[in-house]
Design a protein around this motif. Structure first.
Motif, mmCIF file in Angstrom:
data_model
loop_
_atom_site.group_PDB
_atom_site.id
_atom_site.type_symbol
_atom_site.label_atom_id
_atom_site.label_comp_id
_atom_site.label_asym_id
_atom_site.label_seq_id
_atom_site.Cartn_x
_atom_site.Cartn_y
_atom_site.Cartn_z
ATOM 1 N N LEU A 184 2.052 -4.853 -2.357
ATOM 2 C CA LEU A 184 1.608 -3.505 -2.720
ATOM 3 C C LEU A 184 0.272 -3.210 -2.036
ATOM 4 C CD1 LEU A 184 2.192 -3.834 -6.563
ATOM 5 C CD2 LEU A 184 3.643 -2.572 -4.942
ATOM 6 N N THR A 185 0.125 -2.005 -1.531
ATOM 7 C CA THR A 185 -1.181 -1.655 -0.963
ATOM 8 C C THR A 185 -1.356 -0.149 -0.832
ATOM 9 O OG1 THR A 185 -2.757 -2.061 0.818
ATOM 10 C CG2 THR A 185 -0.443 -1.828 1.472
ATOM 11 N N SER A 186 -2.629 0.272 -0.937
ATOM 12 C CA SER A 186 -2.952 1.668 -0.651
ATOM 13 C C SER A 186 -3.875 1.718 0.563
ATOM 14 C CB SER A 186 -3.639 2.305 -1.860
ATOM 15 O OG SER A 186 -4.850 1.614 -2.102
ATOM 16 N N ALA A 187 -4.212 0.523 1.101
ATOM 17 C CA ALA A 187 -5.121 0.460 2.258
ATOM 18 C C ALA A 187 -4.332 0.809 3.528
ATOM 19 C CB ALA A 187 -5.704 -0.938 2.377
ATOM 20 N N SER A 188 -5.020 1.378 4.487
ATOM 21 C CA SER A 188 -4.357 1.680 5.763
ATOM 22 C C SER A 188 -4.944 0.762 6.815
ATOM 23 C CB SER A 188 -4.583 3.142 6.154
ATOM 24 O OG SER A 188 -4.265 3.965 5.077
ATOM 25 N N LEU A 189 -4.825 -0.542 6.581
ATOM 26 C CA LEU A 189 -5.470 -1.512 7.473
ATOM 27 C C LEU A 189 -4.440 -2.322 8.249
ATOM 28 C CD1 LEU A 189 -8.177 -2.776 4.925
ATOM 29 C CD2 LEU A 189 -8.552 -1.271 6.889
ATOM 30 N N GLY A 190 -3.172 -1.931 8.160
ATOM 31 C CA GLY A 190 -2.124 -2.651 8.884
ATOM 32 C C GLY A 190 -1.537 -3.764 8.040
ATOM 33 N N SER A 191 -0.587 -4.468 8.660
ATOM 34 C CA SER A 191 0.161 -5.501 7.956
ATOM 35 C C SER A 191 -0.591 -6.835 8.027
ATOM 36 C CB SER A 191 1.508 -5.615 8.663
ATOM 37 O OG SER A 191 2.402 -6.306 7.883
ATOM 38 N N PRO A 192 -0.633 -7.608 6.949
ATOM 39 C CA PRO A 192 -1.341 -8.900 7.026
ATOM 40 C C PRO A 192 -0.607 -9.897 7.920
ATOM 41 C CG PRO A 192 -0.282 -8.630 4.878
ATOM 42 C CD PRO A 192 -0.083 -7.348 5.609
ATOM 43 N N ASP A 193 -1.385 -10.758 8.571
ATOM 44 C CA ASP A 193 -0.848 -11.816 9.425
ATOM 45 C C ASP A 193 -0.778 -13.077 8.548
ATOM 46 O OD1 ASP A 193 -0.869 -14.151 11.007
ATOM 47 O OD2 ASP A 193 -1.765 -13.073 12.699
ATOM 48 N N HIS A 194 0.424 -13.549 8.272
ATOM 49 C CA HIS A 194 0.576 -14.643 7.305
ATOM 50 C C HIS A 194 -0.127 -15.919 7.759
ATOM 51 C CE1 HIS A 194 2.708 -18.099 5.383
ATOM 52 N NE2 HIS A 194 2.339 -17.410 4.334
ATOM 53 N N PHE A 227 -6.243 -10.330 3.145
ATOM 54 C CA PHE A 227 -6.013 -9.986 1.736
ATOM 55 C C PHE A 227 -6.542 -8.578 1.439
ATOM 56 C CE2 PHE A 227 -6.330 -14.556 2.283
ATOM 57 C CZ PHE A 227 -5.089 -14.954 1.793
ATOM 58 N N GLN A 228 -7.582 -8.203 2.168
ATOM 59 C CA GLN A 228 -8.112 -6.832 2.037
ATOM 60 C C GLN A 228 -7.023 -5.817 2.408
ATOM 61 O OE1 GLN A 228 -11.495 -6.012 4.587
ATOM 62 N NE2 GLN A 228 -11.928 -4.061 3.591
ATOM 63 N N LYS A 229 -6.154 -6.203 3.351
ATOM 64 C CA LYS A 229 -5.078 -5.293 3.773
ATOM 65 C C LYS A 229 -4.112 -4.998 2.631
ATOM 66 C CE LYS A 229 -5.288 -6.709 8.595
ATOM 67 N NZ LYS A 229 -4.694 -7.554 9.652
ATOM 68 N N LEU A 230 -4.150 -5.838 1.586
ATOM 69 C CA LEU A 230 -3.287 -5.638 0.402
ATOM 70 C C LEU A 230 -4.118 -5.265 -0.821
ATOM 71 C CD1 LEU A 230 -0.843 -8.669 0.838
ATOM 72 C CD2 LEU A 230 -0.446 -6.281 1.440
ATOM 73 N N ASP A 231 -5.288 -4.688 -0.589
ATOM 74 C CA ASP A 231 -6.168 -4.270 -1.701
ATOM 75 C C ASP A 231 -6.698 -5.439 -2.522
ATOM 76 O OD1 ASP A 231 -5.758 -1.580 -1.091
ATOM 77 O OD2 ASP A 231 -4.143 -1.337 -2.567
ATOM 78 N N GLY A 232 -6.652 -6.642 -1.974
ATOM 79 C CA GLY A 232 -7.124 -7.804 -2.734
ATOM 80 C C GLY A 232 -8.487 -8.254 -2.244
ATOM 81 N N GLY A 233 -9.225 -8.925 -3.117
ATOM 82 C CA GLY A 233 -10.549 -9.414 -2.749
ATOM 83 C C GLY A 233 -10.751 -10.849 -3.194
ATOM 84 N N LEU A 234 -11.988 -11.284 -3.149
ATOM 85 C CA LEU A 234 -12.302 -12.694 -3.423
ATOM 86 C C LEU A 234 -11.913 -13.125 -4.834
ATOM 87 C CD1 LEU A 234 -15.749 -12.798 -1.647
ATOM 88 C CD2 LEU A 234 -13.795 -14.263 -1.089
ATOM 89 N N SER A 235 -12.207 -12.275 -5.830
ATOM 90 C CA SER A 235 -11.923 -12.720 -7.201
ATOM 91 C C SER A 235 -10.421 -12.819 -7.437
ATOM 92 C CB SER A 235 -12.556 -11.781 -8.230
ATOM 93 O OG SER A 235 -11.862 -10.561 -8.300
ATOM 94 N N CYS A 236 -9.650 -11.924 -6.805
ATOM 95 C CA CYS A 236 -8.198 -11.865 -7.060
ATOM 96 C C CYS A 236 -7.483 -13.152 -6.707
ATOM 97 C CB CYS A 236 -7.559 -10.760 -6.223
ATOM 98 S SG CYS A 236 -8.491 -9.259 -6.112
ATOM 99 N N LEU A 237 -8.087 -13.956 -5.833
ATOM 100 C CA LEU A 237 -7.395 -15.110 -5.266
ATOM 101 C C LEU A 237 -7.498 -16.385 -6.111
ATOM 102 C CD1 LEU A 237 -8.303 -14.589 -1.490
ATOM 103 C CD2 LEU A 237 -6.064 -14.291 -2.547
ATOM 104 N N SER A 238 -8.117 -16.318 -7.269
ATOM 105 C CA SER A 238 -8.190 -17.547 -8.087
ATOM 106 C C SER A 238 -8.397 -17.230 -9.566
ATOM 107 C CB SER A 238 -9.344 -18.440 -7.607
ATOM 108 O OG SER A 238 -10.582 -17.781 -7.709
#
Ligand code: CIR
Length: 253
Positions: free
Chosen positions: A18-28, A239-250
């Protein structure tokens, strides 16, 4: 102080997150390297990190923070507000059982993402957002009160989650961006004002007196250092490309 963290590896299907950012697709592949570095940063802060494997059925499951609130007195499995994320909690609970004796649950129809919950000592701020509704917040508040803690709500206007816009850095210091800078419910904090150009860095992460800051946000990093904290820059661009940040990851506890 925290001793443990739980993280969940990003799955290849994160490209469908899910995302509302327009930063492109994340590179896995890059996301995996960034996730490795994130784990190392948590270890540098003294945490023992439990790593859950990726689950391709849940594109957003690397954002494990939203699935559970771990407090010193109990853990609370949430009921995520995005339908595609509802079942993420199942596997997380199996891991939480290894650490917490008391596990509570938010039940239907209430919804709440723990990205909307900020812990400040024994008081918790709960953001009312597109993901967290009043019923979910009410349930969470009564669980916390039952376990000797308190909670209050803050209605969000623009951001996805409460901690997209604020981070508590302990010692009464609050990092705040946009709608939170002059918020009446937060005025008793010593506020570090995040400039609009660096609003993404409002989601920085205090871990045992060090602060993880997203890489590339130097103004915010310097403001945090001025308060006496050692900072660690961690690149989370994928992760920013999916509206996620540092806290979200743990989950940290
Ligand atoms: C979502 O929209 O649910 C994910 N793409 C991002 C979740 C970020 N989590 C957080 O801020 N705690």
């Amino acid at each position: 102080m925290f001793s443990n963290a739980i993280v969940r590896r990003p799955c290849k299907n994160m490209v469908s997150g899910l995302t509302s950012a327009s930063l492109g697709s994340p590179d896995h592949a890059l996301a995996m390297r960034q996730h490795d570095a994130y784990i190392q940063a948590l270890e540098r802060c003294g945490l023992s990190v439990t790593i859950m494997e990726a689950d391709e059925s849940f594109p957003d499951s690397t954002f494990i923070e939203d699935t559970c609130l771990v407090t010193p007195n109990c853990a609370v499995m949430t009921r995520p507000g995005a339908p595609s994320r509802l079942e993420e909690t199942r596997e997380v609970e199996k891991v939480i059982q290894n650490f917490c004796d008391t596990i509570e649950h938010i039940t239907a129809p209430g919804t709440i993402d723990a990205g909307d919950i900020m812990m400040t000592g024994s008081h918790f701020y709960i953001g009312l957002s597109e993901r967290t509704d009043k019923a979910g917040a009410r349930q969470m508040s009564s669980v916390l009160e039952r376990h000797g803690m308190t909670a209050s709500t803050i209605a969000l206007e623009h951001v996805l989650h409460l901690k997209t816009g604020i981070s508590y850095l302990e010692n009464n210091i609050l990092l705040a961006a946009g709608e939170f800078i002059n918020h009446p419910a937060l005025e008793h904090f010593d506020i570090i004002e995040v400039p609009e150009t660096e609003s993404y860095a409002a989601n920085s992460l205090w871990v045992n007196d060090k602060v993880l800051v997203p890489k590339g946000f130097n103004a915010v990093m310097q403001m945090i250092e001025k308060k006496g904290y050692e900072t660690l820059a961690v690149d989370v661009s994928e992760f920013q490309k999916l509206d996620g940040g540092l806290s979200c990851l743990s989950l940290r506890f």
